[in-house]
Write an enzyme that holds these catalytic residues in place. Structure first.
Site, short mmCIF file in Angstrom:
data_model
loop_
_atom_site.label_atom_id
_atom_site.label_comp_id
_atom_site.label_asym_id
_atom_site.label_seq_id
_atom_site.Cartn_x
_atom_site.Cartn_y
_atom_site.Cartn_z
N THR A 40 0.84 -1.20 0.00
CA THR A 40 0.00 0.00 0.00
C THR A 40 0.87 1.25 0.00
O THR A 40 0.57 2.23 -0.71
CB THR A 40 -0.91 0.01 1.26
OG1 THR A 40 -1.66 -1.20 1.26
CG2 THR A 40 -1.84 1.20 1.27
N HIS A 43 2.05 1.87 -3.41
CA HIS A 43 1.01 2.51 -4.25
C HIS A 43 1.00 4.01 -4.00
O HIS A 43 0.93 4.82 -4.93
CB HIS A 43 -0.37 1.94 -3.94
CG HIS A 43 -0.58 0.54 -4.44
ND1 HIS A 43 -0.63 0.23 -5.78
CD2 HIS A 43 -0.73 -0.64 -3.79
CE1 HIS A 43 -0.81 -1.07 -5.93
NE2 HIS A 43 -0.86 -1.62 -4.72
P1 NAD Z 1 2.66 -7.94 -3.76
O1 NAD Z 1 2.24 -7.01 -4.83
O2 NAD Z 1 4.00 -7.82 -3.15
O3 NAD Z 1 2.49 -9.46 -4.27
C1 NAD Z 1 1.77 -9.84 -5.37
C2 NAD Z 1 2.59 -10.86 -6.11
O4 NAD Z 1 1.82 -11.37 -7.21
C3 NAD Z 1 3.90 -10.28 -6.69
O5 NAD Z 1 5.02 -10.97 -6.18
C4 NAD Z 1 3.70 -10.48 -8.19
O6 NAD Z 1 4.93 -10.76 -8.87
C5 NAD Z 1 2.75 -11.67 -8.20
N1 NAD Z 1 2.16 -11.95 -9.52
C6 NAD Z 1 2.09 -11.17 -10.62
N2 NAD Z 1 1.54 -11.85 -11.65
C7 NAD Z 1 1.23 -13.09 -11.19
C8 NAD Z 1 0.64 -14.24 -11.78
N3 NAD Z 1 0.23 -14.24 -13.05
N4 NAD Z 1 0.50 -15.34 -11.01
C9 NAD Z 1 0.89 -15.36 -9.72
N5 NAD Z 1 1.46 -14.29 -9.11
C10 NAD Z 1 1.62 -13.17 -9.84
O7 NAD Z 1 1.54 -7.84 -2.65
P2 NAD Z 1 1.43 -8.29 -1.11
O8 NAD Z 1 1.80 -7.13 -0.26
O9 NAD Z 1 2.07 -9.61 -0.86
O10 NAD Z 1 -0.15 -8.43 -1.07
C11 NAD Z 1 -0.80 -9.44 -1.82
C12 NAD Z 1 -2.12 -8.96 -2.38
O11 NAD Z 1 -3.04 -8.72 -1.30
C13 NAD Z 1 -2.07 -7.63 -3.16
O12 NAD Z 1 -3.02 -7.71 -4.22
C14 NAD Z 1 -2.53 -6.61 -2.14
O13 NAD Z 1 -3.11 -5.47 -2.75
C15 NAD Z 1 -3.56 -7.39 -1.39
N6 NAD Z 1 -3.82 -6.98 0.00
C16 NAD Z 1 -5.10 -7.07 0.43
C17 NAD Z 1 -5.40 -6.80 1.75
C18 NAD Z 1 -6.81 -6.97 2.22
O14 NAD Z 1 -7.11 -6.60 3.36
N7 NAD Z 1 -7.68 -7.56 1.40
C19 NAD Z 1 -4.40 -6.40 2.64
C20 NAD Z 1 -3.08 -6.33 2.18
C21 NAD Z 1 -2.80 -6.64 0.85
#
Ligand code: NAD
Ligand code: ZN
Length: 342
Positions: A40, A43
């Site tokens: 976040t 972003h």
């Molecule tokens: P991050 O962006 O570090 O991890 C996402 C991963 O997905 C990256 O390593 C990326 O390379 C990978 N990726 C890209 N294309 C892909 C594909 N085709 N197949 C598989 N993986 C692929 O994010 P993070 O901090 O580990 O968070 C994970 C997710 O959770 C993010 O989408 C984030 O926005 C979300 N999030 C949600 C909440 C919530 O409360 N719902 C809280 C925190 C984070």
């Protein structure tokens, strides 16, 4: 006090002096020791469309931290100066139906530390005492500083029974990797994790994943065959927010499979609903952490031997924050810590 602030509506973050935050009678003041950089924050740093629509400028950002209680509001019970704490970054209203029913994580009026109100990338942070969580002595500052994303991993992973189950995790970001470690620790059979980033897939293997699949050049179906998984995955943890990853997951689930969805996909995501309907899948959305069940579970997971140390790949004094944001943005990292105590 020193703080990292989103000063301007453009890419970047700035180290500035801010007045000390004011404390109300139900609040505590925390002197920050360590913080971690979240997706976040990236972003907000990059000033993408979501941030432009969400973040009021100027704003001190950050919500992953550990620190020490230095002042206590007059109505606060249960805390004393010197307590080591982290805190739940979702501030809830206390009067909506879900709050009053004890389902606090489902509060419809949630606001976020470092998103809608002043954040933790500062020498001092004020939060409602209700949101503070005391850290037991045998848990390190480094671990406590990442309780927020660790909590996302735990909330998602423990949504469904994992014992003896085959688990697919899409997305080996810091949260996906921690979820893999948790799933293995609590007794899942195979934990397969996918990404397109080989640095992070390596880290996932180091932290307990059975197989790490780079979907840019390998097929998940082949790996399933090698593991003799003829029927599909029992539990899916979507942690990428990438539409193709989610579609692939739906396609690889066994009948009756259960999916917990943390990754935030773009709006208007289209999926093959036939997978959901004819396989009888259950899909659960996950937001934040359960208050405060997830926090107690994090403590017991660590105290029962879960080792998350490898997820912290970089640590530096906060004055080197630019390097920290660059490393986090490169994808060649797990969690990056900023030390405020120096
Ligand atoms: P991050 O962006 O570090 O991890 C996402 C991963 O997905 C990256 O390593 C990326 O390379 C990978 N990726 C890209 N294309 C892909 C594909 N085709 N197949 C598989 N993986 C692929 O994010 P993070 O901090 O580990 O968070 C994970 C997710 O959770 C993010 O989408 C984030 O926005 C979300 N999030 C949600 C909440 C919530 O409360 N719902 C809280 C925190 C984070
Ligand atoms: Zn509420």
């Amino acid at each position: 006090m020193k703080s990292l602030s989103k000063l301007h509506a453009e890419k970047g973050i700035w180290m500035v002096e801010n007045p000390l935050p004011e404390m109300g009678h139900n609040d505590i003041t925390i002197k920050i020791r360590k913080t971690a950089i979240c997706g976040t924050d990236m972003h907000i740093y990059n000033w993408d469309e979501w941030s432009q629509n969400t973040i009021p400028v100027p704003m001190i950002v950050g919500h992953e931290y550990v620190g020490e209680v230095v002042a206590i509001g007059s109505e606060v019970k249960g805390f004393k100066k010197g307590d080591r704490v982290s805190g739940e970054g979702h501030i809830t209203c206390g009067h909506c139906r879900n709050c009053r029913a004890g389902r606090i994580h489902l509060c419809r009026n949630t606001t976020g530390v470092g998103v809608d109100r002043q954040g933790a990338f500062a020498e001092y942070l004020v939060i409602p005492a209700f949101n503070a969580f005391k850290i037991p002595d045998n848990i390190s500052d480094d671990m406590a500083a990442i309780f927020d994303p660790f909590g996302n991993a735990v909330h998602t992973a423990l949504s469904f029974d994992l014992v003896g189950e085959d688990v697919l995790i899409t997305g080996a970001g810091p949260i996906g990797i921690m979820a893999a470690a948790v799933a293995k620790h609590v007794g899942a059979r195979h934990v397969v994790i996918t990404d397109i980033n080989s640095y992070r897939l390596e880290l996932a293997l180091k932290m307990g994943a059975t197989r790490a699949v780079n979907v840019a050049d390998s097929s998940l179906a082949d790996v399933m065959q090698e593991l003799n998984m003829t029927e599909g995955f029992d539990v899916g943890l979507e942690m990428s927010g990438v539409p193709s990853a989610f579609s692939d997951m739906l396609n690889k689930m066994n009948h009756g499979g259960k999916i917990a969805m943390l990754g935030i996909p773009p709006s208007g995501l289209a999926i093959n609903w036939n997978d959901v309907i004819f396989k009888g899948l259950t899909i659960k959305g996950i937001y934040g952490r359960e208050m405060f069940e997830t926090w107690y579970k994090m403590v017991s997971l660590l105290q029962s031997g879960l080792n998350l140390d490898p997820i912290i790949t970089h640590s530096m004094p906060v004055d080197n924050f630019k390097e920290g944001f660059d490393i986090m943005g490169s994808g060649q990292s797990g969690k990056v810590l900023l030390d405020w105590s120096a």
